[in-house]
Design an enzyme around this catalytic site. Sequence first.
Site, PDB file in Angstrom:
ATOM      1  CG  MET A 164      87.737  -9.943 -24.082  1.00 55.74           C
ATOM      2  SD  MET A 164      89.459  -9.371 -24.127  1.00 55.74           S
ATOM      3  CE  MET A 164      89.293  -7.796 -24.993  1.00 55.74           C
ATOM      4  CG  MET A 185      93.523  -8.675 -33.006  1.00 51.48           C
ATOM      5  SD  MET A 185      93.155  -6.901 -32.962  1.00 51.48           S
ATOM      6  CE  MET A 185      93.722  -6.481 -31.316  1.00 51.48           C
ATOM      7  CB  SER A 203      98.593  -4.830 -24.101  1.00 53.74           C
ATOM      8  OG  SER A 203      98.138  -5.094 -25.407  1.00 53.74           O
ATOM      9  N   GLY A 219      97.745  -1.572 -21.835  1.00 57.45           N
ATOM     10  CA  GLY A 219      98.528  -1.239 -23.014  1.00 57.45           C
ATOM     11  C   GLY A 219      98.895   0.216 -23.090  1.00 57.45           C
ATOM     12  N   GLY A 265      89.482  -6.259 -30.201  1.00 49.32           N
ATOM     13  CA  GLY A 265      89.855  -5.862 -31.549  1.00 49.32           C
ATOM     14  C   GLY A 265      90.468  -4.487 -31.685  1.00 49.32           C
ATOM     15  CG  PHE A 266      89.053  -1.581 -32.435  1.00 48.85           C
ATOM     16  CD1 PHE A 266      89.637  -1.218 -33.635  1.00 48.85           C
ATOM     17  CD2 PHE A 266      87.834  -2.243 -32.450  1.00 48.85           C
ATOM     18  CE1 PHE A 266      89.009  -1.501 -34.837  1.00 48.85           C
ATOM     19  CE2 PHE A 266      87.195  -2.520 -33.644  1.00 48.85           C
ATOM     20  CZ  PHE A 266      87.791  -2.154 -34.845  1.00 48.85           C
ATOM     21  CG  HIS A 315      93.728 -12.325 -26.194  1.00 44.25           C
ATOM     22  ND1 HIS A 315      93.176 -11.077 -25.994  1.00 44.25           N
ATOM     23  CD2 HIS A 315      92.667 -13.150 -26.389  1.00 44.25           C
ATOM     24  CE1 HIS A 315      91.869 -11.148 -26.086  1.00 44.25           C
ATOM     25  NE2 HIS A 315      91.530 -12.396 -26.325  1.00 44.25           N
ATOM     26  CG  ASP A 361      92.965  -7.219 -22.915  1.00 45.68           C
ATOM     27  OD1 ASP A 361      93.253  -6.010 -22.913  1.00 45.68           O
ATOM     28  OD2 ASP A 361      93.288  -7.991 -23.836  1.00 45.68           O
ATOM     29  N   GLY A 362      91.321  -4.426 -21.243  1.00 41.46           N
ATOM     30  CA  GLY A 362      90.558  -3.348 -21.861  1.00 41.46           C
ATOM     31  C   GLY A 362      90.290  -2.201 -20.915  1.00 41.46           C
ATOM     32  N   GLY A 363      90.875  -1.049 -21.187  1.00 44.21           N
ATOM     33  CA  GLY A 363      90.608   0.135 -20.381  1.00 44.21           C
ATOM     34  C   GLY A 363      91.162   0.076 -18.975  1.00 44.21           C
ATOM     35  CG  HIS A 371      98.001  -9.384 -23.400  1.00 42.25           C
ATOM     36  ND1 HIS A 371      97.441 -10.486 -22.793  1.00 42.25           N
ATOM     37  CD2 HIS A 371      97.084  -8.937 -24.297  1.00 42.25           C
ATOM     38  CE1 HIS A 371      96.226 -10.690 -23.301  1.00 42.25           C
ATOM     39  NE2 HIS A 371      95.997  -9.779 -24.221  1.00 42.25           N
ATOM     40  CG  MET A 406      91.127 -11.456 -29.620  1.00 46.26           C
ATOM     41  SD  MET A 406      91.156  -9.663 -29.352  1.00 46.26           S
ATOM     42  CE  MET A 406      92.927  -9.397 -29.270  1.00 46.26           C
ATOM     43  CG  ASP A 413      95.938  -8.401 -27.749  1.00 51.05           C
ATOM     44  OD1 ASP A 413      95.324  -9.298 -27.153  1.00 51.05           O
ATOM     45  OD2 ASP A 413      96.149  -7.275 -27.258  1.00 51.05           O
TER      46      ASP A 413
END
Length: 215
Positions: A137, A37, A8, A197, A142-143, A66, A175-177, A33, A68, A35
């Site tokens: 997700m 936004m 990411s 990321g 968003g963060f 991606h 995606d995330g953590g 990746h 968003m 993003d």
Amino acid sequence: METIISASLLSADFSRLGEDIKRAENSGADWLHYDVMDGIFVPSISFGEPVLKCVSASAELPIDVHLMITDPVRYIDRYAALGADGITFHCEACDNVNEVIDRIHKAGCHAGISVKPATPVSEIEQYIADVDLVLIMTVEPGFGGQEFMDCTLEKIAQARDIADRTGRDINIQVDGGINDKTAPLVRKYGANVLVSGSHLFCADDMAERIKVLRG
């Protein structure tokens, strides 16, 4: 299915973006990746078309965009023309999901559909046979840098089950953590595309971390 690692760029050093892209490529990442936004669908604003143009000019890996953003159909052709290989949008952000999927395919890109943590997989079940990727997700979009939400694991399994029943090779992305602790969990529940990321770009040895994520 083979595990794919999508690095990411949201966590890259923007002052050295070209160098970080090459570092991800040389470390064994499979995709980049990207993003997007808009500050409306999600609170944050990230990078857009001018940066993608630069990324696609220097990157050798497929670019995994991606979106968003609200009303994503307006931007499909532009992001495809700028070098996106795949475009994923949120079902929550549009009125006509089929129109967006068709536009992505007509633009020559792989189509992905995504759901936020609170959106049930049942909301997109009817569309899964028509897409190439489902993005679950595992944090609120968003963060960057958020902690993985365990409640999303069952959604990964549901998406994998529906995808497998289509008889097509549909990627299930998370995606995330995503890190060395959560990667084995999401793979166990059926994810085969892992977006990571800060775990990658903040590492001294990105190649080793990618190896661990891949399992």
